[in-house]
Motif scaffolding. Sequence first.
Motif, PDB file in Angstrom:
ATOM      1  N   ILE A 123       0.888  -1.238  -0.033  1.00 38.15           N
ATOM      2  CA  ILE A 123      -0.100  -0.099  -0.044  1.00 38.15           C
ATOM      3  C   ILE A 123       1.093   1.376  -0.002  1.00 38.15           C
ATOM      4  CG2 ILE A 123      -1.534   1.297   1.686  1.00 38.15           C
ATOM      5  CD1 ILE A 123      -2.931  -1.320   2.181  1.00 38.15           C
ATOM      6  N   THR A 126       2.883   1.593  -3.434  1.00 37.99           N
ATOM      7  CA  THR A 126       1.930   2.095  -4.309  1.00 37.99           C
ATOM      8  C   THR A 126       1.595   3.764  -4.136  1.00 37.99           C
ATOM      9  OG1 THR A 126       1.030  -0.058  -4.574  1.00 37.99           O
ATOM     10  CG2 THR A 126      -0.534   1.606  -5.403  1.00 37.99           C
ATOM     11  N   ALA A 127       1.320   4.290  -3.039  1.00 36.28           N
ATOM     12  CA  ALA A 127       1.245   5.338  -2.874  1.00 36.28           C
ATOM     13  C   ALA A 127       2.328   6.249  -3.166  1.00 36.28           C
ATOM     14  CB  ALA A 127       0.526   5.763  -1.387  1.00 36.28           C
ATOM     15  N   ALA A 130       2.524   6.511  -6.895  1.00 37.75           N
ATOM     16  CA  ALA A 130       1.692   7.436  -7.332  1.00 37.75           C
ATOM     17  C   ALA A 130       1.981   8.951  -7.119  1.00 37.75           C
ATOM     18  CB  ALA A 130       0.307   7.186  -6.868  1.00 37.75           C
ATOM     19  N   ILE A 155      -0.259   8.426   5.361  1.00 39.72           N
ATOM     20  CA  ILE A 155       0.411   8.696   4.443  1.00 39.72           C
ATOM     21  C   ILE A 155       0.096  10.086   3.967  1.00 39.72           C
ATOM     22  CG2 ILE A 155       1.679   8.131   2.087  1.00 39.72           C
ATOM     23  CD1 ILE A 155       0.128   5.318   2.585  1.00 39.72           C
ATOM     24  N   ASP A 157       0.985  13.959   1.878  1.00 40.41           N
ATOM     25  CA  ASP A 157       1.972  14.399   0.748  1.00 40.41           C
ATOM     26  C   ASP A 157       1.566  16.165   0.857  1.00 40.41           C
ATOM     27  OD1 ASP A 157      -0.670  14.611  -0.578  1.00 40.41           O
ATOM     28  OD2 ASP A 157       0.526  14.429  -2.480  1.00 40.41           O
ATOM     29  N   LEU A 163      -6.687  14.729  -4.122  1.00 42.51           N
ATOM     30  CA  LEU A 163      -6.970  13.436  -4.002  1.00 42.51           C
ATOM     31  C   LEU A 163      -8.345  12.964  -3.366  1.00 42.51           C
ATOM     32  CD1 LEU A 163      -5.265  11.010  -5.046  1.00 42.51           C
ATOM     33  CD2 LEU A 163      -4.371  10.881  -2.776  1.00 42.51           C
ATOM     34  N   SER A 169      -5.658   6.467  -9.071  1.00 37.88           N
ATOM     35  CA  SER A 169      -4.673   6.101  -8.526  1.00 37.88           C
ATOM     36  C   SER A 169      -4.705   5.380  -7.201  1.00 37.88           C
ATOM     37  CB  SER A 169      -3.664   7.312  -8.292  1.00 37.88           C
ATOM     38  OG  SER A 169      -4.298   8.265  -7.310  1.00 37.88           O
ATOM     39  N   LEU A 170      -5.664   5.562  -6.568  1.00 37.24           N
ATOM     40  CA  LEU A 170      -5.814   4.768  -5.042  1.00 37.24           C
ATOM     41  C   LEU A 170      -6.502   3.483  -5.419  1.00 37.24           C
ATOM     42  CD1 LEU A 170      -6.813   7.617  -2.539  1.00 37.24           C
ATOM     43  CD2 LEU A 170      -4.597   6.522  -2.928  1.00 37.24           C
ATOM     44  N   ILE A 173      -4.985   0.389  -3.891  1.00 37.13           N
ATOM     45  CA  ILE A 173      -4.865   0.485  -2.603  1.00 37.13           C
ATOM     46  C   ILE A 173      -6.245  -0.091  -1.987  1.00 37.13           C
ATOM     47  CG2 ILE A 173      -4.703   1.947  -0.547  1.00 37.13           C
ATOM     48  CD1 ILE A 173      -2.437   3.677  -2.028  1.00 37.13           C
ATOM     49  N   VAL A 186      -9.689   9.250   2.863  1.00 36.20           N
ATOM     50  CA  VAL A 186      -8.737  10.306   2.190  1.00 36.20           C
ATOM     51  C   VAL A 186      -9.311  11.856   2.582  1.00 36.20           C
ATOM     52  CG1 VAL A 186      -7.968  11.002   0.296  1.00 36.20           C
ATOM     53  CG2 VAL A 186      -8.292   8.802   0.413  1.00 36.20           C
ATOM     54  N   VAL A 196      -4.096  10.126   3.558  1.00 34.42           N
ATOM     55  CA  VAL A 196      -4.599   8.959   3.319  1.00 34.42           C
ATOM     56  C   VAL A 196      -4.468   7.938   4.593  1.00 34.42           C
ATOM     57  CG1 VAL A 196      -4.352   6.877   1.948  1.00 34.42           C
ATOM     58  CG2 VAL A 196      -3.825   9.009   0.939  1.00 34.42           C
TER      59      VAL A 196
END
Length: 272
Positions: A123, A126-127, A130, A155, A157, A163, A169-170, A173, A186, A196
């Motif tokens: 997970i 992958t994040a 992305a 997570i 950013d 998002l 993109s999720l 996940i 999210v 996230v």
Amino acid sequence: MTETTSPATRRLIAENARFVAELADRHSVTLESLLAILRSTRLGDQAARAAAIDVAAAALVGLRTETDQQRSVTLEPVVGAFQRLRADLRPLVRFGGLDVQFVEPPATGRALPGEVAHAARAIVRTAVLAFVDSGDTSRVRIQWDCDGLNLLIRIRDDGRGELTVHDDSLRPIAERVAALDGELDVSSTPGWGSDVGIVLPLDPPDQLEPLEDVSELSVRERDVLRLLVEGRPNGEIARVLGISVNTVKFHVSNLLRKTGSRNRAELAGLAR
């Protein structure tokens, strides 16, 4: 594969598909790291070559030992699982121009079942990939914690803050989280980034024979559903079952219609 494939064989195929997907996920990070090294303006040709060789050699060793580790590890200390994640991301962090902040989990946290530890690392990887692909993120903060019943992952950013939980993109996940009966949340603030949050139960339900008693589901639809519950994308389902991607899409569409699900994640959750 024929329509009469036994449930035991299908379970073995699903396990193999998950293992292969885990390897593919880890080595996607390796390839991204190699590209980051080769593109780095901070390294000369000789230094870049040496760094790339180190990363490739480490990945090769990991590939050769991963099968034994996969078979032998049933529980992982939460700190050890987190350190493996840091090791996976180290080359990308070092050469990719992404500032990744790791918040260590408590050393007293409960050991993680192997399936949860693998899913948690996948997970996060992958994040991060992305975020790298988006090109808008310069800093990522990764935090793990454990409340005794769940692994808690956050997570964050510093990207555009656009998002949502329904973002494409999720989707990988969301499907992994749903397969473990977890929760995904999210929250985003435009111009300030996205946060996230994932909750993964440490005692996920046993792998089920999804909707086995629903007579209107065909054998092939049940095969597709089992792999979908594992979080496999259409291409992998097609390869495992020996059918075309369009046929997989047809079966998924039928499953959504028959179960009244709005999307794959909801279908996976319903199946469990």
